[in-house]
Design an enzyme around this catalytic site. Structure first.
Site, short mmCIF file in Angstrom:
data_model
loop_
_atom_site.label_atom_id
_atom_site.label_comp_id
_atom_site.label_asym_id
_atom_site.label_seq_id
_atom_site.Cartn_x
_atom_site.Cartn_y
_atom_site.Cartn_z
N GLY A 1 3.62 2.45 5.03
CA GLY A 1 3.48 2.46 3.63
C GLY A 1 2.41 1.17 3.33
N GLN B 1 -1.34 -4.88 -2.14
CA GLN B 1 -1.62 -5.67 -0.85
C GLN B 1 -2.95 -5.48 -0.38
OE1 GLN B 1 1.85 -2.84 1.00
NE2 GLN B 1 1.68 -4.85 2.37
N CYS C 1 5.97 -5.77 7.27
CA CYS C 1 5.41 -5.80 6.10
C CYS C 1 3.84 -6.05 6.54
CB CYS C 1 5.79 -6.61 5.07
SG CYS C 1 4.77 -6.47 3.39
N LEU C 2 2.79 -5.25 6.22
CA LEU C 2 1.68 -5.59 6.64
C LEU C 2 0.92 -6.99 5.94
CD1 LEU C 2 0.17 -1.99 6.25
CD2 LEU C 2 0.76 -2.97 8.41
N HIS D 1 10.93 -0.25 -0.54
CA HIS D 1 10.07 -1.46 -0.22
C HIS D 1 8.73 -1.34 -0.84
CE1 HIS D 1 8.36 -4.12 3.46
NE2 HIS D 1 7.19 -3.71 2.60
N GLU D 2 7.92 -0.37 -0.84
CA GLU D 2 6.65 -0.21 -1.56
C GLU D 2 6.89 -0.34 -3.07
OE1 GLU D 2 4.18 -0.71 0.20
OE2 GLU D 2 5.41 0.03 2.17
N HIS E 1 6.95 -3.75 -3.80
CA HIS E 1 5.77 -4.61 -3.96
C HIS E 1 4.99 -4.56 -5.16
CE1 HIS E 1 4.45 -6.10 -0.12
NE2 HIS E 1 4.94 -5.01 0.69
#
Length: 173
Positions: A46, A51, A94-95, A136-137, A140
């Site tokens: 994701g 991000q 997480c990226l 999660h997204e 963000h």
């Protein structure tokens, strides 16, 4: 399609609240393509637009686990409509916080709504990895990181680690 650089903790952009997508334009379609390319390259399941430094409510996801059977989803203005009382614990990463993983407790099931790239409003139920990923997204998009669900001690440790890494990088740049 372009692979975009990821915004990494402690960058304050990660705490911005993203703005809604007003209309589906060629720029939004190109952003979604770049996000998918960036997400697959990372690799991740994701990615929220913030991000890659774009404060818009755009999310890309693919929880298919297989490169041969990719099932990319692009969500514009996603929101959680309802969530279960029951909770599950998943190890999240997480990226934007590379190579750091922790267990996070979230609702087991969610119902979410979003607009797709055709302008259609879609409502969908999710459980398992998809439910965790969408929560999660969407976090963000609201300036919330998965480390915010950890104890203050764990959160402070990881933030300190990434601040030190960022300072080291500045010195060598």
């Amino acid at each position: 399609m372009t692979i975009r650089p990821l915004v990494i903790l402690p960058d304050s952009q990660l705490r911005l609240i993203s703005k809604p997508v007003a209309s589906i334009t060629d720029e939004i379609r190109a952003l979604a393509d770049d996000m998918l390319e960036t997400m697959y390259d990372a690799p991740g399941v994701g990615l929220a637009a913030i991000q890659i430094g774009v404060p818009l409510r755009v999310v890309t996801m693919d929880v298919s686990r297989s490169e041969d059977e990719r099932q990319p989803i692009v969500l514009l203005n996603p929101e959680i409509v309802s969530s279960s009382e029951e909770k599950s614990v998943y190890e999240e990463g997480c990226l934007s916080i590379p190579e750091y993983y922790e267990e996070v407790e979230r609702p087991t099931r969610v119902r979410f709504r979003y607009m797709n790239l055709k302008g259609e409003i879609v409502e969908q139920d999710a459980d398992g990895l998809l439910a965790t990923c969408i929560q999660h997204e969407i976090d963000h998009l609201n300036g919330v990181l998965f480390i915010d669900y950890l104890s203050k001690l764990k959160r402070d440790r990881v933030v300190t680690k990434f601040k030190k890494a960022a300072k080291r990088e500045e010195k060598t740049a």
